[in-house]
Design a protein around this motif. Structure first.
Motif, PDB file in Angstrom:
ATOM      1  N   TYR A  43       0.829  -1.196   0.000  1.00 19.00           N
ATOM      2  CA  TYR A  43       0.000   0.000   0.000  1.00 19.00           C
ATOM      3  C   TYR A  43       0.869   1.255   0.000  1.00 19.00           C
ATOM      4  O   TYR A  43       1.964   1.284   0.587  1.00 19.00           O
ATOM      5  N   LEU A  44       0.392   2.254  -0.688  1.00 17.79           N
ATOM      6  CA  LEU A  44       1.021   3.569  -0.626  1.00 17.79           C
ATOM      7  C   LEU A  44       0.904   4.088   0.801  1.00 17.79           C
ATOM      8  O   LEU A  44      -0.186   4.117   1.379  1.00 17.79           O
ATOM      9  N   GLU A  45       2.018   4.499   1.396  1.00 15.19           N
ATOM     10  CA  GLU A  45       2.011   4.910   2.801  1.00 15.19           C
ATOM     11  C   GLU A  45       1.525   6.337   3.005  1.00 15.19           C
ATOM     12  O   GLU A  45       0.765   6.622   3.918  1.00 15.19           O
ATOM     13  N   LYS A  46       1.975   7.247   2.123  1.00 19.54           N
ATOM     14  CA  LYS A  46       1.679   8.661   2.386  1.00 19.54           C
ATOM     15  C   LYS A  46       1.829   9.475   1.123  1.00 19.54           C
ATOM     16  O   LYS A  46       2.714   9.202   0.304  1.00 19.54           O
ATOM     17  N   VAL A  47       0.974  10.457   0.947  1.00 22.44           N
ATOM     18  CA  VAL A  47       1.147  11.478  -0.075  1.00 22.44           C
ATOM     19  C   VAL A  47       1.746  12.695   0.617  1.00 22.44           C
ATOM     20  O   VAL A  47       1.103  13.306   1.473  1.00 22.44           O
ATOM     21  N   VAL A  48       2.984  13.005   0.299  1.00 25.23           N
ATOM     22  CA  VAL A  48       3.688  14.089   0.987  1.00 25.23           C
ATOM     23  C   VAL A  48       2.986  15.419   0.757  1.00 25.23           C
ATOM     24  O   VAL A  48       2.839  16.240   1.671  1.00 25.23           O
ATOM     25  N   SER A  49       2.545  15.646  -0.472  1.00 22.34           N
ATOM     26  CA  SER A  49       1.871  16.891  -0.821  1.00 22.34           C
ATOM     27  C   SER A  49       0.929  16.618  -1.987  1.00 22.34           C
ATOM     28  O   SER A  49       1.292  15.877  -2.911  1.00 22.34           O
ATOM     29  N   PRO A  50      -0.281  17.195  -1.961  1.00 24.36           N
ATOM     30  CA  PRO A  50      -1.190  17.003  -3.097  1.00 24.36           C
ATOM     31  C   PRO A  50      -0.795  17.816  -4.329  1.00 24.36           C
ATOM     32  O   PRO A  50      -1.458  17.705  -5.361  1.00 24.36           O
ATOM     33  N   GLU A  51       0.262  18.611  -4.231  1.00 25.27           N
ATOM     34  CA  GLU A  51       0.716  19.427  -5.360  1.00 25.27           C
ATOM     35  C   GLU A  51       1.380  18.539  -6.410  1.00 25.27           C
ATOM     36  O   GLU A  51       2.400  17.906  -6.136  1.00 25.27           O
ATOM     37  N   PRO A  52       0.832  18.453  -7.637  1.00 24.85           N
ATOM     38  CA  PRO A  52       1.472  17.638  -8.686  1.00 24.85           C
ATOM     39  C   PRO A  52       2.684  18.360  -9.274  1.00 24.85           C
ATOM     40  O   PRO A  52       2.633  18.933 -10.366  1.00 24.85           O
ATOM     41  N   ALA A  53       3.795  18.331  -8.548  1.00 23.80           N
ATOM     42  CA  ALA A  53       4.970  19.108  -8.938  1.00 23.80           C
ATOM     43  C   ALA A  53       5.648  18.565 -10.190  1.00 23.80           C
ATOM     44  O   ALA A  53       6.302  19.311 -10.918  1.00 23.80           O
ATOM     45  N   LEU A  54       5.505  17.279 -10.445  1.00 24.21           N
ATOM     46  CA  LEU A  54       6.175  16.671 -11.599  1.00 24.21           C
ATOM     47  C   LEU A  54       5.199  16.604 -12.770  1.00 24.21           C
ATOM     48  O   LEU A  54       4.249  15.811 -12.752  1.00 24.21           O
ATOM     49  N   ALA A  55       5.425  17.431 -13.781  1.00 26.06           N
ATOM     50  CA  ALA A  55       4.559  17.444 -14.960  1.00 26.06           C
ATOM     51  C   ALA A  55       4.832  16.203 -15.818  1.00 26.06           C
ATOM     52  O   ALA A  55       5.969  15.720 -15.879  1.00 26.06           O
ATOM     53  N   PRO A  56       3.817  15.678 -16.490  1.00 25.19           N
ATOM     54  CA  PRO A  56       4.040  14.497 -17.346  1.00 25.19           C
ATOM     55  C   PRO A  56       5.127  14.720 -18.402  1.00 25.19           C
ATOM     56  O   PRO A  56       5.931  13.822 -18.677  1.00 25.19           O
ATOM     57  N   GLU A  57       5.156  15.922 -18.988  1.00 27.30           N
ATOM     58  CA  GLU A  57       6.180  16.202 -20.007  1.00 27.30           C
ATOM     59  C   GLU A  57       7.582  16.129 -19.411  1.00 27.30           C
ATOM     60  O   GLU A  57       8.513  15.593 -20.029  1.00 27.30           O
ATOM     61  N   ILE A  58       7.750  16.640 -18.172  1.00 26.81           N
ATOM     62  CA  ILE A  58       9.066  16.625 -17.530  1.00 26.81           C
ATOM     63  C   ILE A  58       9.446  15.207 -17.135  1.00 26.81           C
ATOM     64  O   ILE A  58      10.629  14.832 -17.196  1.00 26.81           O
ATOM     65  N   ALA A  59       8.456  14.379 -16.747  1.00 28.44           N
ATOM     66  CA  ALA A  59       8.760  12.981 -16.428  1.00 28.44           C
ATOM     67  C   ALA A  59       9.282  12.248 -17.663  1.00 28.44           C
ATOM     68  O   ALA A  59      10.254  11.482 -17.583  1.00 28.44           O
ATOM     69  N   ARG A  60       8.647  12.496 -18.821  1.00 29.05           N
ATOM     70  CA  ARG A  60       9.128  11.861 -20.055  1.00 29.05           C
ATOM     71  C   ARG A  60      10.514  12.377 -20.426  1.00 29.05           C
ATOM     72  O   ARG A  60      11.390  11.614 -20.849  1.00 29.05           O
ATOM     73  N   LEU A  61      10.708  13.677 -20.268  1.00 31.95           N
ATOM     74  CA  LEU A  61      12.013  14.258 -20.581  1.00 31.95           C
ATOM     75  C   LEU A  61      13.086  13.692 -19.661  1.00 31.95           C
ATOM     76  O   LEU A  61      14.194  13.355 -20.114  1.00 31.95           O
ATOM     77  N   ALA A  62      12.791  13.589 -18.368  1.00 31.40           N
ATOM     78  CA  ALA A  62      13.776  13.058 -17.421  1.00 31.40           C
ATOM     79  C   ALA A  62      14.152  11.624 -17.775  1.00 31.40           C
ATOM     80  O   ALA A  62      15.324  11.231 -17.671  1.00 31.40           O
ATOM     81  N   ARG A  63      13.179  10.823 -18.195  1.00 39.36           N
ATOM     82  CA  ARG A  63      13.477   9.452 -18.599  1.00 39.36           C
ATOM     83  C   ARG A  63      14.399   9.438 -19.811  1.00 39.36           C
ATOM     84  O   ARG A  63      15.364   8.655 -19.873  1.00 39.36           O
ATOM     85  N   ALA A  64      14.130  10.315 -20.790  1.00 37.00           N
ATOM     86  CA  ALA A  64      14.967  10.375 -21.984  1.00 37.00           C
ATOM     87  C   ALA A  64      16.377  10.840 -21.650  1.00 37.00           C
ATOM     88  O   ALA A  64      17.369  10.314 -22.190  1.00 37.00           O
ATOM     89  N   VAL A  65      16.503  11.829 -20.758  1.00 42.19           N
ATOM     90  CA  VAL A  65      17.823  12.333 -20.382  1.00 42.19           C
ATOM     91  C   VAL A  65      18.600  11.260 -19.617  1.00 42.19           C
ATOM     92  O   VAL A  65      19.806  11.073 -19.832  1.00 42.19           O
ATOM     93  N   ALA A  66      17.932  10.542 -18.725  1.00 40.22           N
ATOM     94  CA  ALA A  66      18.603   9.472 -17.988  1.00 40.22           C
ATOM     95  C   ALA A  66      19.114   8.395 -18.941  1.00 40.22           C
ATOM     96  O   ALA A  66      20.240   7.904 -18.797  1.00 40.22           O
ATOM     97  N   ASP A  67      18.304   8.034 -19.921  1.00 42.46           N
ATOM     98  CA  ASP A  67      18.738   7.012 -20.883  1.00 42.46           C
ATOM     99  C   ASP A  67      19.900   7.506 -21.730  1.00 42.46           C
ATOM    100  O   ASP A  67      20.820   6.738 -22.034  1.00 42.46           O
ATOM    101  N   ARG A  68      19.875   8.783 -22.108  1.00 41.75           N
ATOM    102  CA  ARG A  68      20.933   9.305 -22.973  1.00 41.75           C
ATOM    103  C   ARG A  68      22.273   9.369 -22.251  1.00 41.75           C
ATOM    104  O   ARG A  68      23.329   9.133 -22.838  1.00 41.75           O
ATOM    105  N   TYR A  69      22.245   9.704 -20.946  1.00 41.11           N
ATOM    106  CA  TYR A  69      23.485   9.909 -20.199  1.00 41.11           C
ATOM    107  C   TYR A  69      23.833   8.730 -19.289  1.00 41.11           C
ATOM    108  O   TYR A  69      24.657   8.884 -18.377  1.00 41.11           O
ATOM    109  N   ALA A  70      23.221   7.570 -19.516  1.00 40.43           N
ATOM    110  CA  ALA A  70      23.530   6.365 -18.736  1.00 40.43           C
ATOM    111  C   ALA A  70      23.351   6.600 -17.247  1.00 40.43           C
ATOM    112  O   ALA A  70      24.128   6.109 -16.420  1.00 40.43           O
ATOM    113  N   GLY A  71      22.327   7.373 -16.892  1.00 37.55           N
ATOM    114  CA  GLY A  71      22.065   7.691 -15.496  1.00 37.55           C
ATOM    115  C   GLY A  71      20.772   7.083 -15.016  1.00 37.55           C
ATOM    116  O   GLY A  71      20.120   6.295 -15.704  1.00 37.55           O
TER     117      GLY A  71
END
Length: 626
Positions: A43-71
């Motif tokens: 079970y999910l233990e806690k929602v730290v904040s209801p603010e959706p700080a991570l935008a879907p576009e930034i999540a996709r970008l972060a995944r692409a950057v991690a893959d590109r830089y072996a991170g």
């Protein structure tokens, strides 16, 4: 599993806590699905904040950057989303967030007059205003008010109902861009996002962008992940500046992050500067971007008169010009500018007083007797100090001849200011460097001694620009030495007055060298094409993709042995790194870049799972190879 009590708050993009291996750890909620193929879910233990700080576009970008830089995705998200500031999240919102495509967010298109000096400039603004996605590599004219040109491009993008992100290298460029955007767009239409703002101000600016309250975000490399809605333009100024390279894992470069973002979001991209990197030239030659340049007549009308001191005619008039630090031509040009009440800029590659000294008798470089670091003189009457351990070597004696007198090997900015102050008595002398960087200087007669990147803007432009100690830039053991030298020279020369208005530039270097030729003709594109052709022939970035693995020799060998590298991979090295570490380079064709990054990331993950003791630095496309 999401408990019923957290149903409303657990939305994609929120910060959460989950129990992993018996401990509560931080995480991001990326997506909600109705069912899972996994047999057992916690079970999910806690929602730290209801603010959706991570935008879907930034999540996709972060995944692409991690893959590109072996991170890892977690490392990229730490760079993309600033730490939460609870008090800022709870601050009242002044008004409902407007829709990005509404007239309230839109505005007047950018004024094409400033871009009319470039044949493709007005078309670039029209494409941005029409909602299209042009990609441009812009070579700015000498003396160009580049912040205003960027503000006009941003205004055209906003007029088309889309948002923009602009990244610059340092705070001085950011202040100029901020002023230009306030003039063109009006106040309150953009925010600054930099790591220097402090936790509360940075998170407040981040939330303003995430909630869609402003259509434009500007900043240093911290802004490359700014979560603006409906991204229409990403832009970067002076992409060759090493400040654009993130020093934390996985070490992404702001240019590459922004280009990836434009590719994923279908947005426009603008790379501008007085110089041009080999990476930007590759975009032009592959057709990914189009160059925006001025005609030769416009360049000649705007550039100052530039002369080297090492060409044959100059050496015939002044035989000492080949060895003199301030040849007679440079001295004459400075004197003439001061005589007409114009300021003079002197660029010196090294800061300090005498950053390197040697024995006056046998010319042996002076080294610290404790750590063997280089000795420097902090002032005319100061004792030599080690630049590594900061110990004072007051009783220094040369180990070769036992001599105690020292001479200058390298002259710094403060010593240059002292020498020129004696040469031109009564003329005010200002220095701009690491200790104090000046943004502007008055337009009257005066000498400004600056290190590269710290040159202030003078009212009305400089009457003369002197580029001293060119050998310090050109002889660096670096793949980008010539490119970096030209970038710094063009940035300084662009602050001079046009040639017809009396502006002169003197570079103390041989006029036959390729970087000097590019400066004399003000042709950064020619030099970038030449550099790229040479790197293709030699197999260096950006013509190929290269990764470096740095650490203890045994750990480096272990990781490379466990990596399932592509068949085309070439191993280069090892070469010594700092201390007892070494560096191995792995080179593959660009088409195999993803396979290289995946192989290195997988092998690094195995080492982490085994809790290997020896740390390794894994870097894809490092700025420095050797």
């Amino acid at each position: 599993m999401v408990p019923e009590a957290l149903e409303a708050d657990a939305v994609p993009g929120t910060r959460v806590k989950v129990r992993f291996a018996g401990q509560l750890v931080n995480g991001w909620l990326l997506e909600r699905v109705s069912e899972s193929s996994h047999p057992r879910l916690a079970y999910l233990e806690k929602v730290v904040s209801p603010e959706p700080a991570l935008a879907p576009e930034i999540a996709r970008l972060a995944r692409a950057v991690a893959d590109r830089y072996a991170g890892s995705l977690a490392d990229v998200l730490r760079l993309a989303v600033p730490p939460r500031h609870a008090r800022v999240e709870k601050e009242p919102q002044p008004s409902p967030a407007p829709d990005p495509a509404s007239p309230e967010v839109g505005g007047d298109p950018g004024d094409p007059v400033g871009w009319s000096g470039y044949p493709a400039g007005p078309a670039l603004l029209r494409a941005l205003a029409d909602g299209r996605a042009p990609r441009a590599v812009w070579s700015a004219l000498p003396g160009e008010e580049w912040p205003t040109r960027y503000a006009e491009a941003v205004a055209a993008t906003v007029a088309g109902g889309r948002s923009a992100v602009v990244v610059v290298a340092d705070a001085r460029d950011l202040d100029r861009l901020d002023s230009a955007l306030t003039t063109v767009l009006g106040p309150g239409r953009h925010v600054q996002l930099t790591s220097a703002l402090g936790p509360a101000r940075r998170y407040r600016a981040f939330l303003a962008a995430r909630r869609g309250r402003v259509p434009v975000v500007i900043g240093t490399r911290a802004a490359m992940f700014a979560p603006v809605p409906r991204i229409g333009l990403v832009a970067i100024w002076d992409d060759g500046d090493d400040l654009h390279a993130e020093p934390r894992a996985p070490y992404p470069h702001a240019r590459e992050v922004l280009l990836t973002r434009a590719q994923l979001a279908g947005g426009a991209a603008l790379i501008g500067g007085f110089a041009r990197t080999a990476e930007a030239q590759l975009l032009v030659e592959t057709g990914w971007a189009r160059e925006v340049t001025a005609g030769r007549a416009a360049v000649r009308a705007r550039m100052p008169a530039i002369a080297p001191t090492g060409d044959d005619p100059q050496l015939a008039r002044d035989p000492g010009a080949a060895t003199a630090r301030l040849p007679s031509l440079a001295w004459t040009v400075a004197r003439d500018a001061l005589s007409v009440d114009a300021p003079v800029l002197v660029q010196v590659p090294r800061r300090g007083y005498l950053p390197a000294v040697a024995c006056a008798t046998c010319r042996t470089p002076a080294r610290c007797p404790h750590c063997a670091g280089p000795l420097a003189l902090p002032s005319a009457r100061g004792a030599p100090v080690c630049r590594w351990c900061a110990r004072v070597a007051a009783a220094y004696a040369c180990p070769e001849c036992r001599g105690r007198r020292l001479r200058a090997s390298v002259t710094g900015a403060r010593r240059t200011a002292e020498e020129l102050g004696r040469a031109f008595p009564g003329v005010p002398v200002r220095t701009s460097g690491r200790e104090e960087v000046l943004a502007t200087v008055p337009g009257g007669a005066g000498l400004v001694i600056a290190t590269p990147g710290a040159e202030p803007v003078a009212d009305g432009g400089y009457g003369a620009v002197l580029l001293l100690d060119s050998w310090a830039l050109l002889t660096r053991a670096d793949l980008r030495a010539g490119e970096e030298a030209l970038r710094r020279w063009l940035a300084a020369a662009a602050l001079g007055r046009p040639g017809p208005a009396g502006g002169r530039v003197v570079v103390v270097a041989d006029g036959a060298l390729a970087p000097v030729q590019a400066l004399l003709r003000w042709d950064a594109g020619w030099f970038a094409a030449r550099e790229l052709a040479e790197r293709r022939e030699l197999g260096f970035p950006p013509a190929v993709r290269m990764a470096s693995v740095t650490g203890p020799p045994a750990a480096v060998a272990e990781l490379l042995a466990e990596s399932r590298l592509p068949a085309e991979a070439e191993l280069l090295g090892p070469v010594p790194a700092d201390g007892d570490r070494e560096r191995m380079l792995v080179r593959v064709p660009r088409a195999r870049a993803a396979a290289l990054a995946a192989a290195l990331h997988s092998a690094a993950g195995v080492r982490t799972a085994r809790k290997a003791a020896d740390p390794l630095r894994l870097q894809v496309d490092p700025l420095t190879l050797f």
